[in-house]
Enzyme design. Structure first.
Site, mmCIF file in Angstrom:
data_model
loop_
_atom_site.group_PDB
_atom_site.id
_atom_site.type_symbol
_atom_site.label_atom_id
_atom_site.label_comp_id
_atom_site.label_asym_id
_atom_site.label_seq_id
_atom_site.Cartn_x
_atom_site.Cartn_y
_atom_site.Cartn_z
ATOM 1 N N HIS A 140 0.898 -0.673 0.244
ATOM 2 C CA HIS A 140 0.185 -0.048 0.282
ATOM 3 C C HIS A 140 0.626 1.715 0.097
ATOM 4 O O HIS A 140 0.570 2.328 -0.694
ATOM 5 C CB HIS A 140 -0.683 0.004 1.350
ATOM 6 C CG HIS A 140 -1.619 1.279 1.369
ATOM 7 N ND1 HIS A 140 -2.820 1.755 0.862
ATOM 8 C CD2 HIS A 140 -1.603 2.634 2.592
ATOM 9 C CE1 HIS A 140 -3.342 2.313 1.114
ATOM 10 N NE2 HIS A 140 -2.344 3.035 1.827
ATOM 11 N N ARG A 149 3.786 10.975 -5.270
ATOM 12 C CA ARG A 149 5.173 11.012 -5.596
ATOM 13 C C ARG A 149 6.100 10.436 -6.682
ATOM 14 O O ARG A 149 6.901 9.201 -6.521
ATOM 15 C CB ARG A 149 6.074 10.955 -4.787
ATOM 16 C CG ARG A 149 5.868 11.956 -3.351
ATOM 17 C CD ARG A 149 5.999 11.974 -1.652
ATOM 18 N NE ARG A 149 6.132 10.131 -1.319
ATOM 19 C CZ ARG A 149 4.655 9.825 -0.835
ATOM 20 N NH1 ARG A 149 4.173 10.589 -0.509
ATOM 21 N NH2 ARG A 149 4.778 8.797 -0.401
ATOM 22 N N GLN A 246 -7.311 14.568 0.689
ATOM 23 C CA GLN A 246 -5.887 14.577 1.837
ATOM 24 C C GLN A 246 -4.817 15.105 0.745
ATOM 25 O O GLN A 246 -4.065 15.500 1.403
ATOM 26 C CB GLN A 246 -5.967 12.562 1.696
ATOM 27 C CG GLN A 246 -4.782 12.390 1.977
ATOM 28 C CD GLN A 246 -4.645 10.871 1.500
ATOM 29 O OE1 GLN A 246 -5.342 9.882 1.563
ATOM 30 N NE2 GLN A 246 -3.475 10.085 2.138
ATOM 31 N N LYS A 259 -9.296 12.351 6.683
ATOM 32 C CA LYS A 259 -9.667 10.824 7.266
ATOM 33 C C LYS A 259 -10.791 10.940 8.394
ATOM 34 O O LYS A 259 -10.884 9.816 8.924
ATOM 35 C CB LYS A 259 -8.548 10.282 7.869
ATOM 36 C CG LYS A 259 -7.756 9.698 6.356
ATOM 37 C CD LYS A 259 -6.293 9.089 6.781
ATOM 38 C CE LYS A 259 -5.818 7.757 5.235
ATOM 39 N NZ LYS A 259 -5.601 7.082 5.235
#
Lengths: 433, 433
Positions: A140, A149, A246, A259
């Protein structure tokens, strides 16, 4: 390192007089998870799940059916005091309950304290003082890192530090509580400035939760060799995430409103004792990875610190349910894609003297496997929303739509032992307000 | 927007029969902050500070000295229930207490419930369910950003998003509890791999804390026009930071072990009501800055949402104390270098439906002023440790040494009103264990 041992309570030949317990996919007598429930018309109290029944621990304590040390911890409608018990007392209670439910002679006194689970409401099992979420699913971390990135998916600290951050305790809810689609700021790539509105990239995250048992005082640490003694049990955790919020908010201090609008847990605490047969070796680190620093390294932890749990995620849309279609499985995979064990997570968290308390909840981070059929979030399954998932109705999903219901499930399996499940961890997406 | 109004309790002519209250630098009758204290040999209970005395609110409620609505909230040794009271009830209690302490006729019944503050222990004022820390000190964000990212000090989201993150509630301690120097991972610039040991760059951060009063339900928001109604009061907050750990661990999920080993607060809750005379206009945004998004924008908030508080930081080393030298002032500045107001912080935090609860604590982030004499951390004062501070003993400081005691202080000032202080927020650095 003192992981609970396999004992007579795990005996696959042990059966229960409780109707439906033997062969139950989640709650056979070998499991015995704890939770907080309300029977019809009754107040919240502690219980233990067996088959399709819930045994009233408060009533059992009041009527003298339990060992003395356990009787004192069921006065409050939380499991914090149970979690804080010494491991020996927790083990004694488990063995006592296993005997109650297996011994036909105990049936007359015990059976009146069983409620039909279908009639009961389930609550959060503990007052969660602090909730911390980690990032130990290396697939993940790599998948998400690549999306945020591209040139630098895994940062230099990843293989030294069990990366974690603090989450929101107040918005953790048990399975079944709908998730209101959050509003917030997002910055479309082509826009000069952010806009505000309902999240357009609402996602789930498949995680395990770790319940802290015994705590540590402020300024004291939890040595890795003792960390297993500080874990009371496990649950499923869905760390709902608004990916659009996010991406915009997370630098430099990490995720926040993306979140903290809600996290969903399975309400049953699958105990560390119940998990004893499902302890496996931590997979060896890939060639060339650094040796963990000494405070994170313990041979016994490497030998049996991982968990043999199979995880699955299912989705059903409103249309699927209207057409009586079964939920669609989005992914399936084992939980051992954790780069750090639960014990390493605990030892790291307390390594600076941070005090953990009974009932604190730690999330592992999303547990994706190495292949797309085991990815633990839509962000990964759809490559950031590019490759849509086609549902049996022909509907497409890049991210979650209103009315979608998401269900996480977990089963611990080991050769020669009875599998145990974690129970429900599901919630439906409600429209933004 | 309903900020508390200036009323008779703020009257600068109002005096108190309590010895030492009139002219007290922190706790004149115009302040009346709440806290939790233990008198000698007694259990923890609620109190209100006046001069060098603490009035026992639990005893006052039991003996019928308080209004009925307030009497019900002092049964527990926390202020959560008081904070949850409707603003009108909190105001009524303040006015009642102000009358008790100013009216000589009340003295016979009231005086027996006063304790000498010097004889009492002070505790955390509330059970802090969740603690969130923000980053609204724009000079601090720029200074720190420059050290971590020289080319990119303020990130593109800063002027749109009141950046915040979740912190650790369990390790918040009241003034006076020593801070054990944390151990952890740091990566020296010249090293290939991190090392573990006591922090070598231990720092403080000067912040204000915001106590949440009335909460909001999960899924509901707090409109900016209502946000002031959700703030019960304020305190000082020292967000101790291990800069070496922070630099290594903070990507991509934010600070964790660098900050969660302890945070220190001033134990008295300076109420929103007491702060009424010290409300000032938020300074205009610099030319060219974007207009805040509508959910963060309220004319009344801009007109009176900032706080006229002067902040100071003092340091004393063990050697300074041994030589009977007074503490050295490290910085002094006003609190209005907040790019976002306390109300904007609250509205943003709840804008996605995240539920805030009475007793939650929000930190502003470090409140540095624009010039070096008002910087709120050593990281800024010493340019990342480059320019050492020379103490009166000739000792030098880049970061904090064992035995150093750090004290934050705050005074709210306004022309024509009696200044009020926040009380002590100090702690000494204890050696690593």
């Amino acid at each position: 390192m003192s992981f609970p041992r396999i004992d007579e309570t795990h005996d696959p030949a042990r059966s229960s007089w409780v109707e439906g317990a033997d062969g139950h996919p989640a709650f056979p007598i070998q499991n015995l998870p704890y939770g907080i429930f309300s029977p019809p018309g009754g107040a919240a109290r502690a219980g233990v799940a067996i088959g399709e029944r819930i045994f009233d621990l408060r009533a059992a304590a009041q009527t003298g059916l339990l060992p003395a040390a356990a009787s004192a911890v069921f006065g409050e409608p939380t499991l914090n005091a149970l979690m804080a018990l010494p491991a020996a007392d927790r083990l004694a209670l488990r063995r006592w309950l296993s005997a109650l439910f297996s011994d036909e002679a105990q049936r007359p006194a015990t059976e009146p304290l069983l409620h039909r689970a279908a009639d009961c409401a389930l609550h959060l099992p503990a007052t969660i003082g602090d909730y911390s979420d980690f990032y130990v699913g290396i697939h993940h971390a790599t998948n998400i890192g690549r999306l945020f990135r591209p040139d630098n998916p895994l940062l230099p600290n990843y293989k030294y530090v069990p990366i974690g951050y603090h989450g929101r305790a107040s918005s953790i809810r048990p399975s079944g509580v709908p998730v209101v689609r959050p509003r917030g700021q997002r910055k479309p790539p082509e826009a000069d400035a952010p806009v505000v509105g309902p999240s357009q990239r609402l996602d789930y995250e498949l995680e395990l939760g770790i319940w802290i048992g015994a705590g540590n005082a402020l300024g004291e640490t939890v040595p890795i060799a003792d960390a297993a003694d500080h874990i009371a049990g496990f649950c499923l955790l869905n760390d709902w995430s608004a990916r659009d919020f996010q991406a915009w908010e997370y630098v430099p201090l990490g995720p926040f409103l993306a979140k903290n609008f809600q996290s969903t847990i399975s309400p049953w605490v699958v105990t560390a004792e119940a998990m004893a047969p499902f302890r496996i070796a931590q997979p060896p680190r890939p060639q060339g990875d650094p040796q963990p620093l000494p405070y994170l390294w313990d041979e016994a932890d490497q030998a049996q610190g991982a968990l043999a749990i199979d995880l699955e995620v299912h989705l059903s849309s409103a249309k699927m349910r209207a057409e009586a279609m079964p939920p669609m499985r989005l992914s399936r995979g084992p939980a051992f894609s954790m780069y750090w064990t639960a014990q390493q997570i605990v030892a790291h968290h307390a390594s600076n003297g941070c005090n953990l308390n009974p009932g604190d909840l730690l999330g592992t981070g999303t547990l994706s496997g190495p292949t797309p059929d085991s990815f633990g979030s839509l962000m990964e399954l759809t490559g950031g929303g590019q490759a849509k998932i086609v549902l049996p109705t022909g509907e497409e999903r890049a991210f979650l739509e209103d009315g979608d219901e998401l269900a996480l499930s977990a089963v611990a399996r080991a050769d020669g032992y009875v599998s145990i499940g974690f129970g429900e961890c599901r919630a439906m997406i409600a429209p933004a307000r």
